[in-house]
Scaffold this motif. Structure first.
Motif, PDB file in Angstrom:
ATOM      1  N   HIS A 692      30.474  73.384  43.709  1.00 20.19           N
ATOM      2  CA  HIS A 692      30.136  73.391  45.133  1.00 20.19           C
ATOM      3  C   HIS A 692      30.247  71.974  45.689  1.00 20.19           C
ATOM      4  O   HIS A 692      29.961  71.000  44.982  1.00 20.19           O
ATOM      5  N   ALA A 693      30.673  71.895  46.918  1.00 18.07           N
ATOM      6  CA  ALA A 693      30.789  70.613  47.611  1.00 18.07           C
ATOM      7  C   ALA A 693      29.977  70.664  48.899  1.00 18.07           C
ATOM      8  O   ALA A 693      30.122  71.593  49.703  1.00 18.07           O
ATOM      9  N   LEU A 694      29.110  69.673  49.079  1.00 21.46           N
ATOM     10  CA  LEU A 694      28.328  69.529  50.303  1.00 21.46           C
ATOM     11  C   LEU A 694      29.071  68.577  51.224  1.00 21.46           C
ATOM     12  O   LEU A 694      29.349  67.431  50.852  1.00 21.46           O
ATOM     13  N   ARG A 695      29.390  69.044  52.414  1.00 18.88           N
ATOM     14  CA  ARG A 695      30.162  68.225  53.352  1.00 18.88           C
ATOM     15  C   ARG A 695      29.226  67.463  54.282  1.00 18.88           C
ATOM     16  O   ARG A 695      28.037  67.799  54.428  1.00 18.88           O
ATOM     17  N   THR A 696      29.763  66.433  54.915  1.00 21.13           N
ATOM     18  CA  THR A 696      28.945  65.575  55.783  1.00 21.13           C
ATOM     19  C   THR A 696      28.400  66.311  56.992  1.00 21.13           C
ATOM     20  O   THR A 696      27.426  65.867  57.594  1.00 21.13           O
ATOM     21  N   ASP A 697      29.010  67.450  57.345  1.00 21.35           N
ATOM     22  CA  ASP A 697      28.512  68.220  58.484  1.00 21.35           C
ATOM     23  C   ASP A 697      27.402  69.194  58.085  1.00 21.35           C
ATOM     24  O   ASP A 697      26.953  70.006  58.899  1.00 21.35           O
ATOM     25  N   GLY A 698      26.959  69.131  56.812  1.00 20.50           N
ATOM     26  CA  GLY A 698      25.875  69.996  56.353  1.00 20.50           C
ATOM     27  C   GLY A 698      26.321  71.357  55.871  1.00 20.50           C
ATOM     28  O   GLY A 698      25.482  72.183  55.499  1.00 20.50           O
ATOM     29  N   SER A 699      27.639  71.620  55.841  1.00 18.41           N
ATOM     30  CA  SER A 699      28.138  72.892  55.317  1.00 18.41           C
ATOM     31  C   SER A 699      28.353  72.783  53.815  1.00 18.41           C
ATOM     32  O   SER A 699      28.524  71.686  53.263  1.00 18.41           O
ATOM     33  N   LEU A 700      28.357  73.925  53.164  1.00 12.80           N
ATOM     34  CA  LEU A 700      28.506  73.980  51.715  1.00 12.80           C
ATOM     35  C   LEU A 700      29.645  74.931  51.392  1.00 12.80           C
ATOM     36  O   LEU A 700      29.722  76.041  51.940  1.00 12.80           O
ATOM     37  N   VAL A 701      30.557  74.509  50.522  1.00 11.97           N
ATOM     38  CA  VAL A 701      31.660  75.368  50.093  1.00 11.97           C
ATOM     39  C   VAL A 701      31.669  75.436  48.575  1.00 11.97           C
ATOM     40  O   VAL A 701      31.201  74.521  47.890  1.00 11.97           O
ATOM     41  N   GLY A 702      32.199  76.544  48.043  1.00  6.71           N
ATOM     42  CA  GLY A 702      32.240  76.717  46.598  1.00  6.71           C
ATOM     43  C   GLY A 702      33.552  77.299  46.135  1.00  6.71           C
ATOM     44  O   GLY A 702      34.279  77.940  46.900  1.00  6.71           O
ATOM     45  N   TRP A 703      33.869  77.084  44.854  1.00  5.63           N
ATOM     46  CA  TRP A 703      35.068  77.678  44.269  1.00  5.63           C
ATOM     47  C   TRP A 703      34.854  77.848  42.775  1.00  5.63           C
ATOM     48  O   TRP A 703      33.933  77.306  42.189  1.00  5.63           O
ATOM     49  N   GLY A 704      35.720  78.650  42.162  1.00  2.00           N
ATOM     50  CA  GLY A 704      35.589  78.946  40.737  1.00  2.00           C
ATOM     51  C   GLY A 704      35.119  80.365  40.509  1.00  2.00           C
ATOM     52  O   GLY A 704      35.323  81.256  41.339  1.00  2.00           O
ATOM     53  N   ASN A 705      34.470  80.593  39.392  1.00  2.00           N
ATOM     54  CA  ASN A 705      33.992  81.920  39.030  1.00  2.00           C
ATOM     55  C   ASN A 705      32.805  82.336  39.890  1.00  2.00           C
ATOM     56  O   ASN A 705      31.938  81.518  40.209  1.00  2.00           O
ATOM     57  N   ASN A 706      32.756  83.601  40.245  1.00  2.00           N
ATOM     58  CA  ASN A 706      31.725  84.119  41.143  1.00  2.00           C
ATOM     59  C   ASN A 706      30.710  84.992  40.415  1.00  2.00           C
ATOM     60  O   ASN A 706      30.162  85.931  40.992  1.00  2.00           O
ATOM     61  N   TRP A 707      30.481  84.708  39.148  1.00  2.00           N
ATOM     62  CA  TRP A 707      29.511  85.473  38.364  1.00  2.00           C
ATOM     63  C   TRP A 707      28.180  85.579  39.109  1.00  2.00           C
ATOM     64  O   TRP A 707      27.624  84.594  39.562  1.00  2.00           O
ATOM     65  N   SER A 708      27.679  86.781  39.243  1.00  2.00           N
ATOM     66  CA  SER A 708      26.401  87.074  39.907  1.00  2.00           C
ATOM     67  C   SER A 708      26.377  86.654  41.373  1.00  2.00           C
ATOM     68  O   SER A 708      25.311  86.523  41.966  1.00  2.00           O
ATOM     69  N   GLY A 709      27.552  86.440  41.973  1.00  2.00           N
ATOM     70  CA  GLY A 709      27.591  86.033  43.367  1.00  2.00           C
ATOM     71  C   GLY A 709      27.228  84.587  43.580  1.00  2.00           C
ATOM     72  O   GLY A 709      26.819  84.184  44.673  1.00  2.00           O
ATOM     73  N   VAL A 710      27.416  83.746  42.542  1.00  2.00           N
ATOM     74  CA  VAL A 710      26.940  82.368  42.576  1.00  2.00           C
ATOM     75  C   VAL A 710      27.657  81.511  43.611  1.00  2.00           C
ATOM     76  O   VAL A 710      27.126  80.477  44.033  1.00  2.00           O
ATOM     77  N   LEU A 711      28.831  81.918  44.062  1.00  2.00           N
ATOM     78  CA  LEU A 711      29.525  81.120  45.074  1.00  2.00           C
ATOM     79  C   LEU A 711      28.880  81.243  46.449  1.00  2.00           C
ATOM     80  O   LEU A 711      29.140  80.420  47.329  1.00  2.00           O
ATOM     81  N   GLY A 712      28.067  82.281  46.650  1.00  2.00           N
ATOM     82  CA  GLY A 712      27.378  82.427  47.930  1.00  2.00           C
ATOM     83  C   GLY A 712      28.271  82.858  49.066  1.00  2.00           C
ATOM     84  O   GLY A 712      27.915  82.694  50.237  1.00  2.00           O
ATOM     85  N   ALA A 713      29.421  83.425  48.739  1.00  2.00           N
ATOM     86  CA  ALA A 713      30.378  83.831  49.774  1.00  2.00           C
ATOM     87  C   ALA A 713      30.056  85.187  50.373  1.00  2.00           C
ATOM     88  O   ALA A 713      30.792  85.679  51.234  1.00  2.00           O
ATOM     89  N   GLY A 714      28.960  85.811  49.919  1.00  2.00           N
ATOM     90  CA  GLY A 714      28.581  87.117  50.445  1.00  2.00           C
ATOM     91  C   GLY A 714      29.299  88.271  49.791  1.00  2.00           C
ATOM     92  O   GLY A 714      29.148  89.417  50.209  1.00  2.00           O
ATOM     93  N   VAL A 715      30.092  87.987  48.761  1.00  2.00           N
ATOM     94  CA  VAL A 715      30.868  89.014  48.068  1.00  2.00           C
ATOM     95  C   VAL A 715      30.338  89.170  46.656  1.00  2.00           C
ATOM     96  O   VAL A 715      30.232  88.196  45.915  1.00  2.00           O
ATOM     97  N   SER A 716      30.019  90.398  46.290  1.00  2.00           N
ATOM     98  CA  SER A 716      29.457  90.657  44.974  1.00  2.00           C
ATOM     99  C   SER A 716      30.550  90.918  43.956  1.00  2.00           C
ATOM    100  O   SER A 716      31.514  91.636  44.241  1.00  2.00           O
TER     101      SER A 716
END
Length: 741
Positions: A692-716
């Motif tokens: 996960h990368a925290l951007r200077t605007d306060g947003s958070l993005v993620g990439w990689g494996n989504n085991w248990s929905g860990v990316l937080g993208a709203g997709v199970s």
């Protein structure tokens, strides 16, 4: 006349072993003969494993998806990264049947071609590819000296084939006699099974094999410890024996240590391991030594078994399942336990079924493919298992801090609220999108262990929740907590860190305090005693940052030196020690940690990596080449992530799960690469197979494996009910899904 072994392929298209003329596909009707439906094919067109799936299209093309590939499983540098959605296997034409090992670690696959030859790929440690060697291969090989095959099956590390002349041939591992040649000698080339004739179909469990003869009898050999041979004993058999009491059988199936038979009257029979309800009936014993009828099933025409669950297809196109329920394997929308077969709701028109370790598949008459279960490795084929490029964490803004655990994240917003997503540490439902942690405010920092979480409040107190079997919550008990509670006796904290089952806190005076598991001396008190309340780490002062992963603890001092204590099973001599300096590292400004190594950022912007080893066997840190302007680092399981001064993110390492943040053909793309399209990054958080990368605007993005929905993208990544797999063509009747394209 051909006999069924797990797939009602006659309802898909006509596939014949000899020179018999093709028949037109038949749609199932009430008047259709169930017996003829069962007896007209020996083919499997769907196959799955722990992280990989295969499907044979009507035109003979082969399609694959998941985390594995049609290249050598053991040659990681040569292994292609497979799409999380289906893609065609290049160069594979005229396939009619596939089979896949039930063992992930020893994985191999078989594909039967229309001309009766067999191709194989995957692990070859015991010669299970049948090419006369145990050498790694970078692509498919043809099984040597085998022609006229009509049925194939892959066991854990052995392979079985039936020929058109009724003989059976085997190769690979033979430790339990699963090759049926009267010995326990491994074979790298096919050998004939003794004493078997008239065989029309074969199947393989982990360490046993079975054959179906044209007279409707079933024969078995290999390991029998759990009753999987069905002869009433636990004996291992080096040659085939007849399974008593079974007649009129038209199909057989096995993937794990349970065996199944489908009789001409549509009934299903099972025997072997029953610890997870695989036999389909509520028996007291977890081992069944002779065939018993699975209750409530009539009119069945096909079977497909995973290692721990089973699918049965009825003549009316409905699907019934039983066995292990975790991850939505049974497709009924629940995780309810139960042994009796249950119908998969709202699934109709099915003509073939397939089962993997953690997922299930159903091919419908219209050519569409439905799948359900756990998609952690891409095996379901819906693309929910990973993100190959940065994806926003939904519904979360103004983030000030984020911490990554193996399967969950904990984030702190500017207003002091705490949010979490991913796996529930206490085993409840996972959360694919952030949810607010109630009862916490004024938070400034967070930490995430394997199954517990920590939050530091602005008042210097530390709060914890999750599993507490090793005292990692620091509340003086070993009781789990679903809601945050304060760590006792701790004040003036300025930072927190969490390992697998231990916790650290840094106080304003530069001392470090620890609690929880202590198997490797990770609490720094020169003992292995579990502590449910904080104890001071011995001999450390002037600390400015702390880190923990697995059983390893690390501190960065104000003088730029790095200190470590605790360890890992691969680097543990049984002697707890006080913190020791990592030699060869100086002027360090930041550290990132994995359980077996650490990454250090130096004041000059270079990045270095040090690996934990047994005392006296340590080696000097090695520079991660290509970086001289780094300002931040993070460590996932397979990558080193580097934040550069311009706000871009670069990385090195494996990309099997998308941890590099871009699509690639190689498992390990060479050299450092930039994560495309990602700028304005302020900090990084990584663990497990995700970043996960925290951007200077306060947003958070993620990439990689989504085991248990860990990316937080709203997709199970869990599909509790059948979900359509996005194929680029129809597997049946598509008209344009051709192998020559």
């Amino acid at each position: 006349m051909k006999w069924t072994t797990g797939v009602l392929a006659v309802l898909l298209w006509s596939v014949n072993a000899g020179a018999e003329s093709p028949r037109e596909p038949e749609a199932p009707t009430e008047s259709a003969s169930q017996d003829s439906q069962r007896r007209r094919s020996t083919r499997r067109v769907l196959a799955g494993n722990g992280g990989y799936s295969l499907a044979v299209a009507e035109d003979g093309s082969l399609w694959q998806w998941g985390s594995s590939a049609g290249e050598d499983f053991e040659v990681w540098a040569e292994r292609k990264v497979v799409s999380p959605t289906p893609e065609r296997v290049q160069g594979m034409k005229k396939a009619v049947s596939v089979s896949m090992s039930g063992c992930v670690a020893l994985f191999h696959s078989l594909a039967l071609s229309e001309d009766g030859t067999v191709q194989s790929w995957g692990g070859n440690l015991w010669g299970q590819l049948g090419d006369g060697t145990t050498l790694p291969r970078t692509g498919r090989v043809t099984v040597a000296s085998l022609t006229g095959a009509v049925s194939v099956a892959a066991g854990c590390a052995h392979s079985v084939a039936a020929r058109a002349d009724g003989t059976v041939w085997t190769w690979g591992s033979n430790y339990a006699g699963q090759l049926g040649d009267g010995t326990t000698v491994d074979r790298t080339l096919p050998v004939q099974v003794q004493g078997l004739t008239g065989v029309v179909a074969v199947t393989a469990g982990l360490f046993h094999s079975m054959a179906l003869r044209s007279d409707g009898t079933v024969w078995a050999w290999g390991e029998g410890l759990l009753g999987q041979l069905g002869d009433g004993t636990q004996d291992t058999r080096l040659q085939p024996i007849q399974v008593p009491g079974l007649t009129g059988v038209v199909a057989i199936e096995s993937r794990g240590e349970t065996s199944y038979a489908l009789r001409a009257d549509g009934s299903v029979w099972a025997w072997g391991q029953n610890s997870l309800g695989q036999v389909g009936t509520a028996l007291e014993s977890d081992r069944v030594f002779a065939p018993v009828q699975v209750p409530g099933l009539t009119g069945m025409v096909s079977l497909a078994a995973g290692p721990n669950h089973v699918l049965a297809l009825r003549a009316d196109g409905t699907v019934w399942t039983w066995g292990l329920t975790s991850g939505g394997l049974l497709g009924d929308g629940t995780l309810d336990r139960g042994t009796a077969p249950r119908q998969v709701p709202e699934l109709r028109g099915v003509v073939a079924v397939g089962a993997g370790m953690n997922h299930s598949m159903a091919l419908r008459r219209d050519g569409s493919l439905m799948a359900w279960g756990t998609n952690a490795e891409g095996e379901v084929g819906t693309g929910t298992d990973r993100r190959m490029s940065p994806t926003p964490v939904v519904g979360l803004r103004d983030v000030r801090a984020a911490a990554a655990g193996q399967a969950h994240l904990v984030a702190v917003r500017a207003d002091g609220s705490v949010w979490t997503w991913g796996a529930d540490p206490l085993g409840g439902s996972h959360q694919p999108a952030p949810v607010r942690v109630q009862g916490l405010q004024g938070a400034v920092k967070s930490a995430a262990g394997d199954q517990h979480s920590l939050v530091l409040r602005a008042d210097g107190t530390v709060w914890a929740w999750g599993q507490n079997g090793r005292g990692q919550l620091g509340d003086g008990t070993a009781q789990d907590r679903a809601t945050p509670g304060g760590v006792v006796g701790l004040s003036n904290a300025v930072a927190v860190a969490a390992g697998s089952a231990h916790s650290l806190a840094l106080r304003a005076d530069g001392t470090v305090w620890a609690w929880g598991a202590n198997s490797y001396g990770q609490l720094g008190d020169v003992s292995t005693q579990v502590r449910s309340t904080p104890v001071q780490v011995q001999g450390l002062e002037g600390v400015v940052a702390i880190h923990a992963s697995g059983g390893l603890s690390v501190a960065l001092r104000s003088d730029g030196s790095v200190w470590r204590w605790g360890g890992h099973s691969s680097a543990w001599d049984g002697q707890p020690r006080a913190p020791a300096r990592v030699e060869g590292l100086a002027n360090v400004t930041a550290v990132a940690l994995r359980s077996t190594d650490l990454v250090a950022l130096l004041a000059d912007g270079t990045v270095w990596q040090w690996t934990l080893r047994l005392p006296g066997q340590e080696t000097p840190p090695q520079q991660v080449v290509g970086f001289s302007d780094a300002v931040g680092v993070a460590r996932s399981r397979n990558t080193v992530q580097v934040l550069r001064v311009d706000g871009t993110v670069w990385n090195v390492g494996s990309n099997l799960h998308g941890e590099r943040g871009f699509m690639s053909e190689l498992a390990v793309p060479p050299g450092g690469s930039q994560v495309p399209g990602l700028t304005g990054v302020a900090s990084l958080a990584a663990s497990g197979l995700h970043v996960h990368a925290l951007r200077t605007d306060g947003s958070l993005v993620g990439w990689g494996n989504n085991w248990s929905g860990v990316l937080g993208a709203g997709v199970s990544p869990y599909h509790l009910v059948p979900t359509r797999v996005p194929l680029p063509c129809r597997l049946i009747g598509g008209g344009w899904c051709h192998a020559d394209r």
